[in-house]
Design a protein around this motif. Structure first.
Motif, PDB file in Angstrom:
ATOM      1  N   THR A 223       0.839  -1.203   0.000  1.00 20.43           N
ATOM      2  CA  THR A 223       0.000   0.000   0.000  1.00 20.43           C
ATOM      3  C   THR A 223       0.873   1.253   0.000  1.00 20.43           C
ATOM      4  O   THR A 223       0.600   2.219  -0.724  1.00 20.43           O
ATOM      5  CB  THR A 223      -0.924  -0.002   1.241  1.00 20.43           C
ATOM      6  N   ALA A 224       1.944   1.215   0.816  1.00 21.74           N
ATOM      7  CA  ALA A 224       2.846   2.379   0.897  1.00 21.74           C
ATOM      8  C   ALA A 224       3.526   2.622  -0.450  1.00 21.74           C
ATOM      9  O   ALA A 224       3.663   3.765  -0.895  1.00 21.74           O
ATOM     10  CB  ALA A 224       3.889   2.152   1.983  1.00 21.74           C
ATOM     11  N   GLY A 225       3.931   1.549  -1.116  1.00 19.46           N
ATOM     12  CA  GLY A 225       4.567   1.690  -2.429  1.00 19.46           C
ATOM     13  C   GLY A 225       3.592   2.243  -3.454  1.00 19.46           C
ATOM     14  O   GLY A 225       3.905   3.181  -4.194  1.00 19.46           O
ATOM     15  N   ALA A 226       2.391   1.671  -3.463  1.00 18.73           N
ATOM     16  CA  ALA A 226       1.389   2.088  -4.453  1.00 18.73           C
ATOM     17  C   ALA A 226       0.992   3.555  -4.248  1.00 18.73           C
ATOM     18  O   ALA A 226       0.659   4.250  -5.209  1.00 18.73           O
ATOM     19  CB  ALA A 226       0.165   1.179  -4.368  1.00 18.73           C
ATOM     20  N   ALA A 227       1.056   4.018  -2.997  1.00 18.61           N
ATOM     21  CA  ALA A 227       0.634   5.399  -2.691  1.00 18.61           C
ATOM     22  C   ALA A 227       1.541   6.431  -3.347  1.00 18.61           C
ATOM     23  O   ALA A 227       1.123   7.567  -3.574  1.00 18.61           O
ATOM     24  CB  ALA A 227       0.601   5.608  -1.181  1.00 18.61           C
ATOM     25  N   SER A 235      11.029   5.637  -5.759  1.00 17.98           N
ATOM     26  CA  SER A 235      10.164   6.073  -4.649  1.00 17.98           C
ATOM     27  C   SER A 235       9.260   4.928  -4.192  1.00 17.98           C
ATOM     28  O   SER A 235       9.039   4.733  -2.994  1.00 17.98           O
ATOM     29  CB  SER A 235       9.286   7.246  -5.070  1.00 17.98           C
ATOM     30  N   ILE A 236       8.752   4.199  -5.156  1.00 24.13           N
ATOM     31  CA  ILE A 236       7.847   3.079  -4.813  1.00 24.13           C
ATOM     32  C   ILE A 236       8.604   2.044  -3.991  1.00 24.13           C
ATOM     33  O   ILE A 236       8.154   1.604  -2.923  1.00 24.13           O
ATOM     34  CB  ILE A 236       7.283   2.428  -6.104  1.00 24.13           C
ATOM     35  N   ARG A 237       9.797   1.671  -4.491  1.00 27.75           N
ATOM     36  CA  ARG A 237      10.591   0.652  -3.772  1.00 27.75           C
ATOM     37  C   ARG A 237      10.979   1.157  -2.390  1.00 27.75           C
ATOM     38  O   ARG A 237      10.923   0.408  -1.404  1.00 27.75           O
ATOM     39  CB  ARG A 237      11.835   0.296  -4.582  1.00 27.75           C
ATOM     40  N   VAL A 256      10.053  -6.580  -4.912  1.00 25.42           N
ATOM     41  CA  VAL A 256      10.435  -6.187  -6.269  1.00 25.42           C
ATOM     42  C   VAL A 256       9.342  -5.368  -6.929  1.00 25.42           C
ATOM     43  O   VAL A 256       8.156  -5.523  -6.626  1.00 25.42           O
ATOM     44  CB  VAL A 256      10.727  -7.426  -7.158  1.00 25.42           C
ATOM     45  N   LEU A 257       9.804  -4.515  -7.819  1.00 23.33           N
ATOM     46  CA  LEU A 257       8.879  -3.811  -8.712  1.00 23.33           C
ATOM     47  C   LEU A 257       9.264  -4.265 -10.112  1.00 23.33           C
ATOM     48  O   LEU A 257      10.345  -3.910 -10.612  1.00 23.33           O
ATOM     49  CB  LEU A 257       9.047  -2.292  -8.554  1.00 23.33           C
ATOM     50  N   VAL A 258       8.411  -5.063 -10.732  1.00 14.08           N
ATOM     51  CA  VAL A 258       8.801  -5.733 -11.979  1.00 14.08           C
ATOM     52  C   VAL A 258       7.783  -5.482 -13.088  1.00 14.08           C
ATOM     53  O   VAL A 258       6.616  -5.144 -12.831  1.00 14.08           O
ATOM     54  CB  VAL A 258       8.943  -7.264 -11.770  1.00 14.08           C
ATOM     55  N   HIS A 259       8.258  -5.706 -14.301  1.00 13.04           N
ATOM     56  CA  HIS A 259       7.342  -5.643 -15.447  1.00 13.04           C
ATOM     57  C   HIS A 259       6.410  -6.850 -15.378  1.00 13.04           C
ATOM     58  O   HIS A 259       6.860  -7.972 -15.136  1.00 13.04           O
ATOM     59  CB  HIS A 259       8.144  -5.644 -16.761  1.00 13.04           C
ATOM     60  N   PRO A 292      -0.841  -4.560  -8.325  1.00  8.79           N
ATOM     61  CA  PRO A 292      -0.471  -3.851  -9.555  1.00  8.79           C
ATOM     62  C   PRO A 292      -0.308  -2.366  -9.243  1.00  8.79           C
ATOM     63  O   PRO A 292      -1.056  -1.833  -8.416  1.00  8.79           O
ATOM     64  CB  PRO A 292      -1.668  -4.083 -10.482  1.00  8.79           C
ATOM     65  N   VAL A 293       0.653  -1.704  -9.872  1.00 11.33           N
ATOM     66  CA  VAL A 293       0.799  -0.257  -9.701  1.00 11.33           C
ATOM     67  C   VAL A 293       0.979   0.401 -11.071  1.00 11.33           C
ATOM     68  O   VAL A 293       1.588  -0.179 -11.968  1.00 11.33           O
ATOM     69  CB  VAL A 293       2.006   0.133  -8.790  1.00 11.33           C
ATOM     70  N   ALA A 294       0.436   1.613 -11.184  1.00 16.29           N
ATOM     71  CA  ALA A 294       0.614   2.401 -12.400  1.00 16.29           C
ATOM     72  C   ALA A 294       1.754   3.367 -12.123  1.00 16.29           C
ATOM     73  O   ALA A 294       1.575   4.357 -11.428  1.00 16.29           O
ATOM     74  CB  ALA A 294      -0.671   3.144 -12.732  1.00 16.29           C
ATOM     75  N   VAL A 295       2.931   3.061 -12.656  1.00 14.35           N
ATOM     76  CA  VAL A 295       4.127   3.854 -12.358  1.00 14.35           C
ATOM     77  C   VAL A 295       4.116   5.146 -13.181  1.00 14.35           C
ATOM     78  O   VAL A 295       3.916   5.097 -14.397  1.00 14.35           O
ATOM     79  CB  VAL A 295       5.409   3.053 -12.691  1.00 14.35           C
TER      80      VAL A 295
END
Ligand code: AMP
Length: 311
Positions: A223-227, A235-237, A256-259, A292-295
Motif C-alpha cells: 500500500t505504501a509503495g502504491a501510494a 520512490s515506490i521501492r 520487487v517492482l517488476v514488469h 499492480p501499480v501504475a508507475v
C-alpha cells in the motif's frame, strides 16, 4: 462416487445441495459428460477460504457449471516444504462448495493424478519459472504447470479461474496456454483480503496471533509503495521497503517492482504498469503478496492482470 441427487447436475442455476464428489478419473469423466459444454474450473489445494469462494463465484457468474478440484500436488512442493503439514479441511471445503453451488468436486489422491508415479515428461516453466518464487522454490512452477495441464485435460473445462494473489503462477499459466495453444480461457480474480489488508491464504492458518500482526507488514508495504506510484520506481521501492525494515520479525525474501510480463525489475525511467511483489517468512510460514501499480504521473487503468493475454 458420492452422489446426492444426480438430476440436479443439469440445473442452470448451479447445483442445489452438495456437489458430486469424484475421486477417480472414471467418476470425473462420467460427471463431466453430464454437464455439457460450458464448464468453468477452479483449481485449489483445499483449505478453502473466501478467496477461493470468490473464484467460484466469478466462475458461477459466467459459466453454466463449475468444477472445483481439490488436490495437494506433491510435484510442486520441494523436499523441505510444507506438504505434510499443509492444512487439510475437506469437510469445511465441501460446505463452502455447497454454499457456492459447485456442481462437481474432483478430489483425487496422487496415484489417481500420477498413476505411473512421478511423471518423466513435465511442462517446463522456462526462465519465468526461475525468478522470484522459482528462485526460492526450484522446480515449483514446472510441477504446478504440469498438474494444471493435467487438470485442464481431465476436467475438460472451457474456462479456468485463478487468483491474482499468485501473480507469477497466473502469468505462467497464461504463458503455457498461449505458448502451447491450450484451448482454454484463463480468467483472473483480484486478491481477497481481510479488513486489515492481510491477503487471505490457506497458509494463514499457520500464523500465531503475533505472527499475524507481523504479517500485516506485507500488505502495508504494498500500500505504501502504491501510494507514491506517481513518483516513479525508486520512490515506490523505497516507500515499500521502509515499511518492511520496521518489522524485523518478517524475514524478507524479496521485494520487487517488476514488469508484469517479463518479471524483470523496471528501470528508473519506466512508466506504465508494474507489479509490486513481496515474499517474506513470518514465524514458520512463507507468505507472498502483490499489487499492480501504475508507475508515473497520471496512473490510469491497469491491465497487469488483464484477461486478454499479453502479447
Ligand atoms: P491454492 O489453493 O492456494 O492453490 O489457491 C487456489 C486458487 O485460489 C489460486 O488460483 C489462487 O491464486 C487463488 N487464491 C488464493 N488465495 C486467494 C485470495 N486471497 N484471493 C483470490 N484468490 C486467491
Amino acid at each position: 462416487m458420492t452422489t446426492t441427487d444426480p438430476t440436479s447436475l443439469a440445473s442452470p442455476a448451479g447445483r442445489a445441495g452438495a456437489p458430486l464428489v469424484c475421486r477417480s478419473r472414471e467418476e470425473l469423466r462420467s460427471a463431466r459428460s453430464e454437464l455439457g459444454g460450458d464448464v468453468a474450473v477452479v483449481m485449489t489445494m483445499g483449505a478453502l477460504h473466501e478467496g477461493h469462494a470468490m473464484l467460484i463465484r466469478r466462475a458461477r457468474e459466467k459459466a453454466r457449471h463449475v468444477i472445483v478440484s481439490i488436490f495437494l500436488n506433491p510435484l510442486q512442493f520441494g523436499p523441505k516444504e510444507d506438504l505434510s503439514r499443509y492444512p487439510r479441511t475437506f469437510d469445511t471445503d465441501m460446505q463452502i462448495c455447497t454454499a457456492e453451488g459447485v456442481d462437481v468436486v474432483f478430489a483425487p489422491t496422487p496415484d489417481v493424478v500420477y498413476p505411473d508415479g512421478d511423471p518423466g515428461v513435465r511442462i517446463s516453466a522456462g526462465p519465468l519459472g526461475n525468478v522470484l518464487e522459482g528462485q526460492s522454490r526450484p522446480g515449483h512452477f514446472d510441477g504446478m504447470l504440469t498438474v494444471v495441464a493435467k487438470l485442464m485435460h481431465l476436467t475438460g473445462g472451457t474456462s479456468f479461474y485463478y487468483g491474482q494473489k499468485d501473480a507469477q503462477q497466473l502469468l505462467l499459466i497464461r504463458r503455457m496456454v498461449r505458448d502451447i495453444d491450450f484451448p482454454a480461457a484463463v480468467v483472473s480474480v483480484p486478491t481477497v483480503r481481510e479488513d486489515d489488508g492481510l491477503a487471505l491464504s490457506s497458509r494463514n492458518m499457520y500464523l500465531t496471533e503475533s505472527d499475524r500482526e507481523v504479517a500485516l507488514c506485507l500488505s502495508r508495504a504494498l500500500t505504501a509503495g502504491a501510494a507514491v506510484a506517481a513518483e516513479g520506481p525508486s520512490s515506490i521501492r523505497r516507500a515499500a521497503r521502509a515499511v518492511l525494515v520496521r518489522e524485523p520479525l518478517a524475514l524478507v525474501d524479496y521485494l520487487v517492482l517488476v514488469h508484469p510480463n517479463t518479471l524483470h525489475d523496471v528501470p528508473e525511467w519506466y512508466r506504465g504498469e508494474a507489479l509490486l511483489a513481496v515474499a517474506a517468512r513470518v514465524g514458520t510460514t512463507r507468505l507472498i503478496d502483490n499489487t499492480p501499480v501504475a508507475v508515473g504521473p497520471g496512473g490510469g487503468a491497469l491491465a497487469v492482470f488483464s484477461d486478454v493475454p499479453h502479447a
